[in-house]
Write an enzyme that holds these catalytic residues in place. Sequence first.
Site, PDB file in Angstrom:
ATOM      1  N   HIS A  48       0.845  -1.195   0.000  1.00  0.00           N
ATOM      2  CA  HIS A  48       0.000   0.000   0.000  1.00  0.00           C
ATOM      3  C   HIS A  48       0.883   1.249   0.000  1.00  0.00           C
ATOM      4  O   HIS A  48       2.002   1.226   0.522  1.00  0.00           O
ATOM      5  CB  HIS A  48      -0.895   0.018   1.248  1.00  0.00           C
ATOM      6  CG  HIS A  48      -2.032  -0.967   1.180  1.00  0.00           C
ATOM      7  ND1 HIS A  48      -3.075  -0.946   2.072  1.00  0.00           N
ATOM      8  CD2 HIS A  48      -2.268  -1.992   0.313  1.00  0.00           C
ATOM      9  CE1 HIS A  48      -3.930  -1.928   1.759  1.00  0.00           C
ATOM     10  NE2 HIS A  48      -3.458  -2.583   0.698  1.00  0.00           N
ATOM     11  N   GLU A  50       0.888   3.953   1.717  1.00  0.00           N
ATOM     12  CA  GLU A  50       1.340   4.434   3.025  1.00  0.00           C
ATOM     13  C   GLU A  50       2.522   3.621   3.540  1.00  0.00           C
ATOM     14  O   GLU A  50       3.506   4.168   4.039  1.00  0.00           O
ATOM     15  CB  GLU A  50       0.220   4.333   4.075  1.00  0.00           C
ATOM     16  CG  GLU A  50      -1.029   5.083   3.749  1.00  0.00           C
ATOM     17  CD  GLU A  50      -2.075   4.186   3.083  1.00  0.00           C
ATOM     18  OE1 GLU A  50      -1.736   3.525   2.086  1.00  0.00           O
ATOM     19  OE2 GLU A  50      -3.212   4.171   3.545  1.00  0.00           O
ATOM     20  N   CYS A  78      -6.226   1.915   5.646  1.00  0.00           N
ATOM     21  CA  CYS A  78      -6.894   0.676   6.060  1.00  0.00           C
ATOM     22  C   CYS A  78      -6.341   0.267   7.435  1.00  0.00           C
ATOM     23  O   CYS A  78      -5.471   0.933   7.982  1.00  0.00           O
ATOM     24  CB  CYS A  78      -6.622  -0.415   5.022  1.00  0.00           C
ATOM     25  SG  CYS A  78      -4.905  -0.980   4.999  1.00  0.00           S
ATOM     26  N   CYS A  81      -2.442  -0.280   7.387  1.00  0.00           N
ATOM     27  CA  CYS A  81      -1.670   0.961   7.351  1.00  0.00           C
ATOM     28  C   CYS A  81      -1.858   1.773   8.630  1.00  0.00           C
ATOM     29  O   CYS A  81      -0.920   2.427   9.094  1.00  0.00           O
ATOM     30  CB  CYS A  81      -2.057   1.777   6.119  1.00  0.00           C
ATOM     31  SG  CYS A  81      -1.547   0.943   4.596  1.00  0.00           S
TER      32      CYS A  81
END
Length: 143
Positions: A48, A50, A78, A81
């Site tokens: 992801h 992040e 999410c 993260c």
Amino acid sequence: MRLALDEAERAARNGDVPVGAIVLAPDGSTVLASGHNEREAAHDPTAHAELLALRRAAAALGQWRLADCTLVVTLEPCTMCAGAIQQSRIDRLVYGARDEKAGAAGSLWDVVRDQRLNHRPEVVEGVLAEECARLLTAFFRDR
Ligand SMILES: [Zn+2]
């Protein structure tokens, strides 16, 4: 957030959901690292935006602790993260669009501000939210 949006567009070019992130240094303006969603490109479920930006920022600083730094991301993080944000001890989270289906920074959950945790970053949401959401809507419409 404009830089994060640029990153998000890079993700879409590789067929990844357009989410982009940057980490700002303690001075609030120097970009330490950036990242975009690379799940498809890297065949990695944890890639992801992040997470990638946090890892790169830590590498750039030479330390895992990102105290006084700011994470700017186009979509609400999410749970994975949000956990990484908490672990990084980053001081500020700025995000664009809310993720009502999976968001863990105010929508479905609020992991980053859970009172039971010993570190809770300041959260600023809704920055260029419409632009961030529009990118995602366009991506899924084209699929
Ligand atoms: Zn995530």
